[in-house]
Design a protein around this motif. Structure first.
Motif, PDB file in Angstrom:
ATOM      1  N   HIS A 241      31.635  -6.111  -6.544  1.00 47.11           N
ATOM      2  CA  HIS A 241      30.057  -4.838  -6.834  1.00 47.11           C
ATOM      3  C   HIS A 241      30.547  -4.472  -5.623  1.00 47.11           C
ATOM      4  N   GLN A 242      31.005  -5.062  -4.448  1.00 50.99           N
ATOM      5  CA  GLN A 242      30.916  -4.617  -2.672  1.00 50.99           C
ATOM      6  C   GLN A 242      31.739  -3.295  -2.907  1.00 50.99           C
ATOM      7  N   TYR A 243      32.912  -3.388  -3.387  1.00 49.60           N
ATOM      8  CA  TYR A 243      33.883  -2.157  -3.663  1.00 49.60           C
ATOM      9  C   TYR A 243      33.135  -1.550  -3.938  1.00 49.60           C
ATOM     10  N   LEU A 244      32.917  -1.522  -5.271  1.00 52.63           N
ATOM     11  CA  LEU A 244      32.274  -0.174  -6.167  1.00 52.63           C
ATOM     12  C   LEU A 244      31.102   0.286  -5.306  1.00 52.63           C
ATOM     13  N   GLY A 245      30.178  -0.551  -4.945  1.00 54.74           N
ATOM     14  CA  GLY A 245      28.638   0.220  -4.278  1.00 54.74           C
ATOM     15  C   GLY A 245      29.538   1.042  -2.899  1.00 54.74           C
ATOM     16  N   VAL A 246      30.058   0.530  -2.478  1.00 56.34           N
ATOM     17  CA  VAL A 246      30.971   1.069  -1.267  1.00 56.34           C
ATOM     18  C   VAL A 246      31.295   2.681  -1.892  1.00 56.34           C
ATOM     19  N   GLU A 247      32.053   2.650  -3.040  1.00 63.24           N
ATOM     20  CA  GLU A 247      32.680   3.840  -3.222  1.00 63.24           C
ATOM     21  C   GLU A 247      31.536   4.815  -3.962  1.00 63.24           C
ATOM     22  N   ASN A 248      30.016   4.299  -4.094  1.00 56.61           N
ATOM     23  CA  ASN A 248      29.257   4.956  -4.810  1.00 56.61           C
ATOM     24  C   ASN A 248      28.616   5.753  -3.835  1.00 56.61           C
ATOM     25  N   VAL A 249      28.219   4.620  -2.519  1.00 52.99           N
ATOM     26  CA  VAL A 249      27.329   5.305  -1.800  1.00 52.99           C
ATOM     27  C   VAL A 249      28.387   6.176  -0.360  1.00 52.99           C
ATOM     28  N   MET A 250      29.972   5.845  -0.996  1.00 48.65           N
ATOM     29  CA  MET A 250      30.619   7.165  -0.352  1.00 48.65           C
ATOM     30  C   MET A 250      30.493   8.570  -0.955  1.00 48.65           C
ATOM     31  N   ALA A 251      30.425   8.219  -2.037  1.00 47.84           N
ATOM     32  CA  ALA A 251      30.568   9.245  -3.600  1.00 47.84           C
ATOM     33  C   ALA A 251      29.458  10.018  -3.144  1.00 47.84           C
ATOM     34  N   ALA A 252      28.421   9.017  -2.603  1.00 50.01           N
ATOM     35  CA  ALA A 252      26.866  10.147  -2.384  1.00 50.01           C
ATOM     36  C   ALA A 252      26.477  11.297  -1.195  1.00 50.01           C
TER      37      ALA A 252
ATOM     38  N   HIS B  27      29.534  12.154   0.305  1.00 51.82           N
ATOM     39  CA  HIS B  27      30.087  13.553   0.417  1.00 51.82           C
ATOM     40  C   HIS B  27      28.680  14.940  -0.451  1.00 51.82           C
ATOM     41  N   HIS B  28      27.590  14.514  -0.881  1.00 48.88           N
ATOM     42  CA  HIS B  28      26.775  15.474  -1.921  1.00 48.88           C
ATOM     43  C   HIS B  28      25.321  14.987  -0.878  1.00 48.88           C
ATOM     44  N   ILE B  29      25.210  14.768   0.056  1.00 48.16           N
ATOM     45  CA  ILE B  29      24.019  14.356   0.622  1.00 48.16           C
ATOM     46  C   ILE B  29      23.162  15.772   0.666  1.00 48.16           C
ATOM     47  N   ARG B  30      23.688  16.643   1.302  1.00 47.76           N
ATOM     48  CA  ARG B  30      22.949  17.711   1.078  1.00 47.76           C
ATOM     49  C   ARG B  30      22.579  18.515  -0.409  1.00 47.76           C
ATOM     50  N   ASP B  31      23.371  18.092  -1.623  1.00 45.77           N
ATOM     51  CA  ASP B  31      22.766  18.690  -2.527  1.00 45.77           C
ATOM     52  C   ASP B  31      21.697  17.209  -3.000  1.00 45.77           C
ATOM     53  N   ASN B  32      21.866  15.886  -2.864  1.00 39.55           N
ATOM     54  CA  ASN B  32      21.197  14.877  -3.139  1.00 39.55           C
ATOM     55  C   ASN B  32      19.742  14.613  -1.752  1.00 39.55           C
ATOM     56  N   HIS B  33      19.478  16.116  -1.388  1.00 41.94           N
ATOM     57  CA  HIS B  33      18.593  15.911   0.260  1.00 41.94           C
ATOM     58  C   HIS B  33      18.307  14.589   0.540  1.00 41.94           C
ATOM     59  N   GLY B  34      19.521  14.070   1.624  1.00 43.72           N
ATOM     60  CA  GLY B  34      19.675  13.255   2.688  1.00 43.72           C
ATOM     61  C   GLY B  34      19.457  11.807   1.931  1.00 43.72           C
ATOM     62  N   LYS B  35      19.749  11.989   0.691  1.00 48.20           N
ATOM     63  CA  LYS B  35      19.402  10.910  -0.414  1.00 48.20           C
ATOM     64  C   LYS B  35      20.803  10.071  -0.679  1.00 48.20           C
ATOM     65  N   LEU B  36      20.895   8.553  -0.617  1.00 48.93           N
ATOM     66  CA  LEU B  36      21.909   8.163  -0.763  1.00 48.93           C
ATOM     67  C   LEU B  36      22.349   7.026  -1.992  1.00 48.93           C
ATOM     68  N   GLY B  37      20.887   7.279  -2.451  1.00 43.45           N
ATOM     69  CA  GLY B  37      20.533   5.572  -3.792  1.00 43.45           C
ATOM     70  C   GLY B  37      20.555   4.587  -3.115  1.00 43.45           C
ATOM     71  N   VAL B  38      20.277   3.965  -4.042  1.00 45.94           N
ATOM     72  CA  VAL B  38      20.022   1.985  -3.966  1.00 45.94           C
ATOM     73  C   VAL B  38      21.234   0.919  -3.806  1.00 45.94           C
ATOM     74  N   PHE B  39      21.305   0.517  -3.446  1.00 43.53           N
ATOM     75  CA  PHE B  39      22.791  -0.037  -3.601  1.00 43.53           C
ATOM     76  C   PHE B  39      21.666  -1.327  -3.448  1.00 43.53           C
ATOM     77  N   TRP B  40      21.780  -2.326  -4.533  1.00 41.32           N
ATOM     78  CA  TRP B  40      21.424  -3.080  -4.693  1.00 41.32           C
ATOM     79  C   TRP B  40      21.747  -4.813  -4.879  1.00 41.32           C
ATOM     80  N   HIS B  41      21.845  -5.724  -4.113  1.00 39.31           N
ATOM     81  CA  HIS B  41      22.092  -7.261  -4.215  1.00 39.31           C
ATOM     82  C   HIS B  41      21.263  -7.944  -5.135  1.00 39.31           C
ATOM     83  N   THR B  42      22.150  -9.199  -5.226  1.00 42.89           N
ATOM     84  CA  THR B  42      21.469 -10.615  -5.895  1.00 42.89           C
ATOM     85  C   THR B  42      21.141 -11.217  -4.122  1.00 42.89           C
ATOM     86  N   GLN B  43      20.384 -12.743  -3.666  1.00 39.99           N
ATOM     87  CA  GLN B  43      20.486 -13.163  -2.801  1.00 39.99           C
ATOM     88  C   GLN B  43      22.213 -14.006  -2.348  1.00 39.99           C
ATOM     89  N   GLY B  44      22.827 -14.146  -1.219  1.00 39.49           N
ATOM     90  CA  GLY B  44      23.894 -14.352  -0.674  1.00 39.49           C
ATOM     91  C   GLY B  44      25.005 -13.415  -1.627  1.00 39.49           C
TER      92      GLY B  44
END
Length: 177
Positions: free
Chosen positions: A43-54, A56-73
């Motif tokens: 989940h960490q690898y996939l989450g970081v990869e998704n944020v990295m993809a976002a 690379h398109h940060i201007r198109d996303n109006h400066g937003k990278l999305g939400v990277f949700w985790h559970t406790q621990g």
């Protein structure tokens, strides 16, 4: 069985992915029992990869990278660290990461996890914003990481800003996450 192992090897052992895992998804953390090697969970690898993809398109996303949700621990601070380190290693720019939490114990934990994982961080007083003005000052400096609590950014006694104005802009930089 054999198919699961074959899938695992194929998915993780291509030269580019294996180098990425070693460089960006493996941390050495000074824990209570000495140095611990921490490798990203799926989940960490996939989450970081998704944020990295976002990113690379940060201007198109109006400066937003999305939400990277985790559970406790589930390794939030290590995911943040892996993301920040991958950005610093692979994306051109002079990035600063502002880590904002809502609890003092969590702020302390994240700061310590970054510091104990071999990241070069200035003295606590130089990277822990005490209020909006201090954060503004830190963002003008050369800090890679800044830590703070969300409740430090309110008006005196909860009063609104004059004329109902929004919270003042702290920085015009486009390289702050």
């Amino acid at each position: 069985g054999a198919i699961a192992w074959e899938t695992l090897v194929r998915a993780t052992c291509t030269p580019a992915r294996l180098l990425d895992m070693v460089e960006n998804y493996t941390l050495y953390h000074e824990g209570e029992n000495g140095t611990e090697k921490i490798t990203a969970k799926n989940h960490q690898y996939l989450g970081v990869e998704n944020v990295m993809a976002a990113l690379h398109h940060i201007r198109d996303n109006h400066g937003k990278l999305g939400v990277f949700w985790h559970t406790q621990g589930s390794g939030k601070s290590f995911s943040m660290l892996m993301f920040a380190q991958k950005v610093l290693r692979t994306v051109r720019g002079h990035w600063t990461f502002v880590i904002v939490t809502d609890r003092q114990d969590l702020d302390d934990q994240i700061y310590k996890n970054f510091a104990r994982s071999g990241v070069t961080i200035a003295d606590e007083k130089q990277v822990r914003a005490q209020n909006g003005e201090h954060l503004k000052q830190l963002l003008r400096g050369d800090q890679r990481y800044i830590f703070t609590l969300i409740q430090k950014f309110h008006t005196r006694d909860g009063a609104p800003f004059p004329n109902g104005a929004p919270y003042p802009v702290l920085s015009e930089r486009s390289d702050i996450i």
